[in-house]
Write a protein that holds these residues in place. Structure first.
Motif, PDB file in Angstrom:
ATOM      1  N   ASP A 151       4.705   9.456   8.353  1.00  0.00           N
ATOM      2  CA  ASP A 151       4.564   8.001   8.224  1.00  0.00           C
ATOM      3  C   ASP A 151       4.589   7.578   6.757  1.00  0.00           C
ATOM      4  OD1 ASP A 151       2.401   7.972  11.068  1.00  0.00           O
ATOM      5  OD2 ASP A 151       4.429   7.168  10.928  1.00  0.00           O
ATOM      6  N   GLU A 153       3.723   4.813  18.729  1.00  0.00           N
ATOM      7  CA  GLU A 153       3.678   4.907  17.273  1.00  0.00           C
ATOM      8  C   GLU A 153       5.047   4.855  16.606  1.00  0.00           C
ATOM      9  OE1 GLU A 153       1.262   4.750  15.265  1.00  0.00           O
ATOM     10  OE2 GLU A 153      -0.468   5.035  16.565  1.00  0.00           O
ATOM     11  N   TYR A 154       6.079   5.181  17.375  1.00  0.00           N
ATOM     12  CA  TYR A 154       7.425   5.228  16.789  1.00  0.00           C
ATOM     13  C   TYR A 154       7.809   3.838  16.266  1.00  0.00           C
ATOM     14  CZ  TYR A 154      12.493   5.968  16.541  1.00  0.00           C
ATOM     15  OH  TYR A 154      13.791   6.051  16.131  1.00  0.00           O
ATOM     16  N   PRO A 155       8.287   3.749  15.019  1.00  0.00           N
ATOM     17  CA  PRO A 155       8.600   2.437  14.453  1.00  0.00           C
ATOM     18  C   PRO A 155       9.790   1.774  15.130  1.00  0.00           C
ATOM     19  CG  PRO A 155       9.330   4.185  12.967  1.00  0.00           C
ATOM     20  CD  PRO A 155       8.562   4.849  14.053  1.00  0.00           C
ATOM     21  N   ASP A 156       9.800   0.453  15.073  1.00  0.00           N
ATOM     22  CA  ASP A 156      10.922  -0.315  15.594  1.00  0.00           C
ATOM     23  C   ASP A 156      11.976  -0.399  14.507  1.00  0.00           C
ATOM     24  OD1 ASP A 156      11.240  -3.672  17.007  1.00  0.00           O
ATOM     25  OD2 ASP A 156      12.717  -2.173  16.447  1.00  0.00           O
ATOM     26  N   PHE A 174       0.803  -1.205   0.000  1.00  0.00           N
ATOM     27  CA  PHE A 174       0.000   0.000   0.000  1.00  0.00           C
ATOM     28  C   PHE A 174       0.841   1.262   0.000  1.00  0.00           C
ATOM     29  CE2 PHE A 174      -4.027   1.759   0.194  1.00  0.00           C
ATOM     30  CZ  PHE A 174      -4.095   2.765   1.151  1.00  0.00           C
ATOM     31  N   VAL A 231      10.591   1.585   6.732  1.00  0.00           N
ATOM     32  CA  VAL A 231      10.157   0.719   7.837  1.00  0.00           C
ATOM     33  C   VAL A 231       9.952  -0.707   7.318  1.00  0.00           C
ATOM     34  CG1 VAL A 231       8.288   0.271   9.487  1.00  0.00           C
ATOM     35  CG2 VAL A 231       9.056   2.606   9.084  1.00  0.00           C
ATOM     36  N   ASP A 232       9.351  -0.805   6.128  1.00  0.00           N
ATOM     37  CA  ASP A 232       9.023  -2.122   5.566  1.00  0.00           C
ATOM     38  C   ASP A 232      10.205  -2.812   4.905  1.00  0.00           C
ATOM     39  OD1 ASP A 232       5.625  -1.218   4.500  1.00  0.00           O
ATOM     40  OD2 ASP A 232       6.438  -1.832   6.433  1.00  0.00           O
ATOM     41  N   THR A 273      -1.625   6.207   4.176  1.00  0.00           N
ATOM     42  CA  THR A 273      -2.886   6.109   4.902  1.00  0.00           C
ATOM     43  C   THR A 273      -3.071   7.315   5.823  1.00  0.00           C
ATOM     44  OG1 THR A 273      -4.151   4.748   6.428  1.00  0.00           O
ATOM     45  CG2 THR A 273      -1.779   4.738   6.707  1.00  0.00           C
ATOM     46  N   ILE A 307       8.259   7.636   5.499  1.00  0.00           N
ATOM     47  CA  ILE A 307       9.157   6.582   5.983  1.00  0.00           C
ATOM     48  C   ILE A 307       8.681   5.149   5.789  1.00  0.00           C
ATOM     49  CG2 ILE A 307      10.107   8.119   7.751  1.00  0.00           C
ATOM     50  CD1 ILE A 307       8.458   6.580   9.840  1.00  0.00           C
ATOM     51  N   GLN A 308       7.434   4.958   5.330  1.00  0.00           N
ATOM     52  CA  GLN A 308       6.876   3.598   5.264  1.00  0.00           C
ATOM     53  C   GLN A 308       7.787   2.629   4.522  1.00  0.00           C
ATOM     54  OE1 GLN A 308       3.643   2.754   6.813  1.00  0.00           O
ATOM     55  NE2 GLN A 308       4.767   0.835   6.673  1.00  0.00           N
ATOM     56  N   TYR A 348      10.698  12.082  15.435  1.00  0.00           N
ATOM     57  CA  TYR A 348       9.387  11.555  15.049  1.00  0.00           C
ATOM     58  C   TYR A 348       8.274  12.293  15.795  1.00  0.00           C
ATOM     59  CZ  TYR A 348       5.597   8.266  14.124  1.00  0.00           C
ATOM     60  OH  TYR A 348       4.403   7.703  13.725  1.00  0.00           O
ATOM     61  N   GLN A 391       1.697  17.688   8.149  1.00  0.00           N
ATOM     62  CA  GLN A 391       1.457  17.133   6.829  1.00  0.00           C
ATOM     63  C   GLN A 391       1.612  18.229   5.785  1.00  0.00           C
ATOM     64  OE1 GLN A 391      -2.456  15.413   7.331  1.00  0.00           O
ATOM     65  NE2 GLN A 391      -3.461  17.264   6.604  1.00  0.00           N
ATOM     66  N   HIS A 410       2.115   9.210  -3.865  1.00  0.00           N
ATOM     67  CA  HIS A 410       0.948   9.840  -3.260  1.00  0.00           C
ATOM     68  C   HIS A 410      -0.132  10.240  -4.259  1.00  0.00           C
ATOM     69  CE1 HIS A 410      -1.100  11.894  -0.034  1.00  0.00           C
ATOM     70  NE2 HIS A 410      -0.882  13.123  -0.476  1.00  0.00           N
TER      71      HIS A 410
END
Lengths: 412, 387
Positions: free
Chosen positions: A85, A50-53, A34, A92-93, A37, A88-89, A70, A77, A176
């Motif tokens: 988010d 909420e902060y990513p690992d 995706f 993160v992924d 969001t 950085i998605q 963060y 926005q 986007h």
């Protein structure tokens, strides 16, 4: 909907291949995560929650994004609604690649580089050799400023290519954009390209209307790009609605090619067999200028500013967005102990002939400029021309069993 | 709520300013064959694009997976997902017809019956183990107050995990077990879970990926199972919770007993914490995919029916029994050695007991038919009526 879960190899190709010999039509069922969001609930949760690992991560984003940073950016926005988010998605992924330091973030629009500068400036600095927030970038697309480049030995230099990207002002970027925006970018681009004449006269092939015959021809020409499979791109949402509003334009001579709505709004490529980089660059500059003029007439310039140069989706492509390269036979030099050192000093990088992350075949390498931001187009192509010329001379020496120590260059 | 909705709609509307007209934004569904593509017209899209759920889920979020996955040649996929409980209300113009088409004509005014009382199941403890190799029941549950996997934030996902693990850790007796978080798993633990066929890995199905369910993997995901490895819960995969009861052999009654006992216990634990599962009297249990509404239940067996499966009337028999077949690797895999995965086809409009009853009765009949065919006898007099 229940499917069987299989292991996904974490060592998948980090970046879509962009060299001209690699636009091979690949697997049709590529995965497609995706894009972004807008979850209004997330601000109800604390920063810690909420902060990513990022403990297992090794990319530019993970090196830079602290919890405090963060916290500061999480409720911001851009005016089109792109959030941190979303930026950085992909990072993160995709925790990282053992050999390649990936960027781990993308821009959703021109404003991203401003609104999220706290995150993006240090990344840009790290990725682009210390480029500072106050530095100015120089654009030079005057091909006449290139010295030489028309005499690379065709016995060694098999092909020459220059590519860059362009974003159209007023539209959000591939991670986007909506379908309507993407279609508008396509429409404008095709209008602009259809006004080209002379050596640039050509035709547009939209991906979703391609006939089987056209598809086969484009594959044979190594022009066709298929749905991205790289998890880096997919994690950023760039494959949404595929193949809607994507396409390929090329001139009749097949030496000037434009991709529409792949990783950037436009990817512009000039190429030909042999070692005449001067001609490739001339065509590149002239074609780009013509396209830019047509866009300006419609009040849509390219995204550009004097700090970042040309603004593109991935921070690694800022500045010139230019990769100028050759496929060159260096079986001896490439096995020499000093090969990597030489490349570093010449500010060049090597890839296999399938593009980034592929292996070289038969001692043939893809050699291109390593830099994008902080030096001009002419500078970067000059480095490729001079550097490749030197490496071919070294190859010839090594063939004769002679030493190349006296030829090792200084750090550029 | 209405005021809140106003504010959200306003915010979303502002975001849509840069979006172009509905006509320019409407997806190209000409190559598509899924439920969403059959139902979504431009007029419907025009109307729905100005809405958002209170959590900010929009029509584009609902349908993205259906746009990116035009369809499967043999399976009619749904092509849309819910991002939160409100999705089914805010986008009912789209989802009601899809639900009707997918769930055998289920109407917007229909009521769904939930029955998790295993005493209501008749028989099911005597399926012939020479034919029925294993039995399994699975369902999903969503925790009220959190967004669903396509839309949830990291914080929400972790919240779901925390709450779920607390609830599961308080189970006792034959349900007592342990949680294995995906990201903290040791190699040894991982290997054991793979050997047990328990481990789920990052989804590769483009249907799931296009809807955003793999974001932030493996953060907040994990597997819980009891010590005897007969009761298993997946956390934050395609739904908040996937609950599975299983064992070798044909004692579906015992599998279902454990299933109901475990689920009921977990639901009580959540209620004690002040929350509950998403449920309403029209849609039953609310899950991410519209195909899993109602019971969300798939009860099935792995059964050896090499003769029956080659019989000309096999498909017809399954249809009449309201059952479906899959290969032993799950949906979309081929059967191996005449062994099939046979399960209920329905989810919504029938209770859990009713669905498991159909499996129990249907499989019993299929095994009888197999035995007849083995002896070279005809099965014409055994053909069932349409359930």
């Amino acid at each position: 909907m229940g499917s069987q879960w299989l292991r996904v190899c974490p060592d998948l190709i980090p970046r879509t291949v962009t060299s001209f010999s690699c636009l091979v039509c690949s697997v049709r069922n590529a995965i497609m995560p995706f894009g972004n969001t807008h979850n209004n609930f997330k601000l109800n949760f604390k920063v810690e929650e909420e902060y990513p690992d990022l403990t297992k991560h090794n990319n530019h984003m993970a090196k830079v994004l602290t919890k405090d940073m963060y916290a500061k950016l999480r409720d911001k926005q851009t005016s089109s609604g792109f959030t941190v988010d979303d930026v950085i998605q992909t990072g993160v992924d995709n925790p990282g690649h053992p050999f390649i330091m990936t960027v781990g973030c993308v821009a959703g629009d021109e404003e991203s580089y401003e609104v999220f500068k706290d995150l993006l400036d240090p990344i840009i600095s790290d990725r682009h050799s210390g480029y500072k927030p106050t530095d100015k970038h120089k654009t030079d697309l005057n091909f006449e400023n290139l010295k030489g480049g028309d005499d690379l030995d065709p016995s060694y230099v098999l092909s020459s290519r220059v590519r860059t990207g362009r974003s159209i002002k007023g539209y959000t970027l591939p991670p986007h954009n909506s379908r309507g925006e993407r279609r508008a970018v396509e429409r404008l681009s095709v209008e602009a390209l259809n006004t080209l004449d002379g050596e640039f006269k050509g035709k547009y092939y939209p991906l979703n209307k391609m006939s089987d015959a056209e598809q086969e021809q484009l594959i044979a020409d190594h022009f066709l790009f298929d749905k991205p499979v790289s998890p880096l791109l997919l994690g950023a949402g760039m494959a949404r609605d595929w193949p809607d509003a994507r396409g390929i334009w090329h001139n009749d001579a097949k030496s000037f090619l434009v991709w529409v709505n792949e990783e950037d709004h436009l990817r512009v490529i000039s190429m030909e067999k042999g070692g005449n980089m001067k001609e490739v660059f001339r065509r590149f500059c002239v074609g780009l200028k013509r396209i830019e003029e047509t866009f300006k007439k419609h009040n849509h310039g390219f995204m550009w500013n004097e700090h970042l140069g040309y603004v593109l989706t991935c921070p690694s492509n800022l500045g010139t967005g230019l990769r100028g390269g050759v496929h060159v036979k260096l079986p001896k030099l490439s096995t020499h102990a000093k090969f990597e050192e030489i490349l570093t000093r010449l500010r060049l990088q090597k890839r296999g002939t399938g593009g980034v992350d592929t292996a070289s075949v038969g001692g043939v390498f893809d050699i291109s400029n390593a830099d994008r931001l902080g030096s001009s187009e002419v500078d970067q192509v000059q480095m490729v021309v001079d550097g490749v010329k030197l490496m071919v001379e070294m190859e010839k020496k090594l063939e004769k069993g002679e030493a190349i120590d006296s030829m090792i260059p200084a750090q550029k | 709520m209405a005021d809140h909705m106003e504010k959200i709609n306003d915010k979303m509307a502002k975001l849509t300013i840069k979006r172009l007209s509905a006509e320019e934004e409407f997806p190209d569904l000409s190559q598509h064959n899924n439920h969403m593509a059959k139902v979504l017209t431009q007029d419907m899209y025009t109307k729905l694009r100005d809405r958002a759920t209170p959590n900010g889920f929009t029509i584009d979020g609902v349908i993205q997976t259906g746009i990116d996955n035009p369809g499967h040649p043999f399976i009619m996929t749904v092509g849309c997902v819910a991002g939160d409980e409100e999705t089914y209300e805010v986008f009912k113009e789209l989802l009601d017809p899809i639900i009707e088409d997918r769930h055998g004509g289920y109407k917007p005014t229909d009521k769904h019956k939930t029955d998790l009382n295993p005493d209501n199941l008749k028989g099911g403890d005597d399926l012939d183990p020479n034919y029925v190799i294993s039995s399994r029941v699975r369902t999903g549950r969503s925790i009220r107050g959190f967004c669903l996997p396509p839309h949830c934030s990291r914080g929400e996902r972790r919240g779901v995990e925390k709450m779920s693990v607390e609830a599961l850790d308080s189970l006792s007796g034959d349900l007592k077990g342990k949680y294995y978080a995906l990201k903290n798993m040791t190699d040894a633990e991982q290997q054991q879970l793979i050997d047990d066929h328990f481990l789920f890995d990052k989804p590769v199905s483009p249907l799931l990926l296009a809807s955003g369910m793999a974001r932030d993997w493996p953060d907040g995901r994990g597997i819980w199972h009891n010590d005897t490895k007969t009761f298993l819960v997946w956390v934050n995969e395609e739904d908040h919770l996937r609950v599975i009861s299983m064992q070798k052999g044909g004692n579906m009654k015992e599998v279902f007993n454990r299933f109901c006992a475990g689920l009921t216990k977990i639901e009580t634990l959540f209620k004690d914490k002040g929350t509950s599962f998403m449920w309403n009297e029209h849609l039953g249990y609310v899950l991410t995919c519209p195909s899993n509404l109602g019971t969300g239940l798939r009860a099935g067996v792995h059964v050896k029916i090499p003769n029956m499966s080659k019989h000309a009337k096999f498909e017809e028999v399954l249809k009449r029994l309201r059952l479906q077949k899959r290969g032993t690797g799950g949906v979309d895999t081929a059967a191996v050695g005449g062994t099939f995965d046979i399960s209920n086809a329905d989810r919504l409009g029938f209770s859990e007991v009713a669905l498991v009853q159909m499996v129990v009765d249907g499989v019993k009949l299929l095994v009888e038919m197999e035995k007849k065919l083995e002896k070279g006898q005809s099965i014409d007099d055994l053909m069932p009526a349409q359930k």
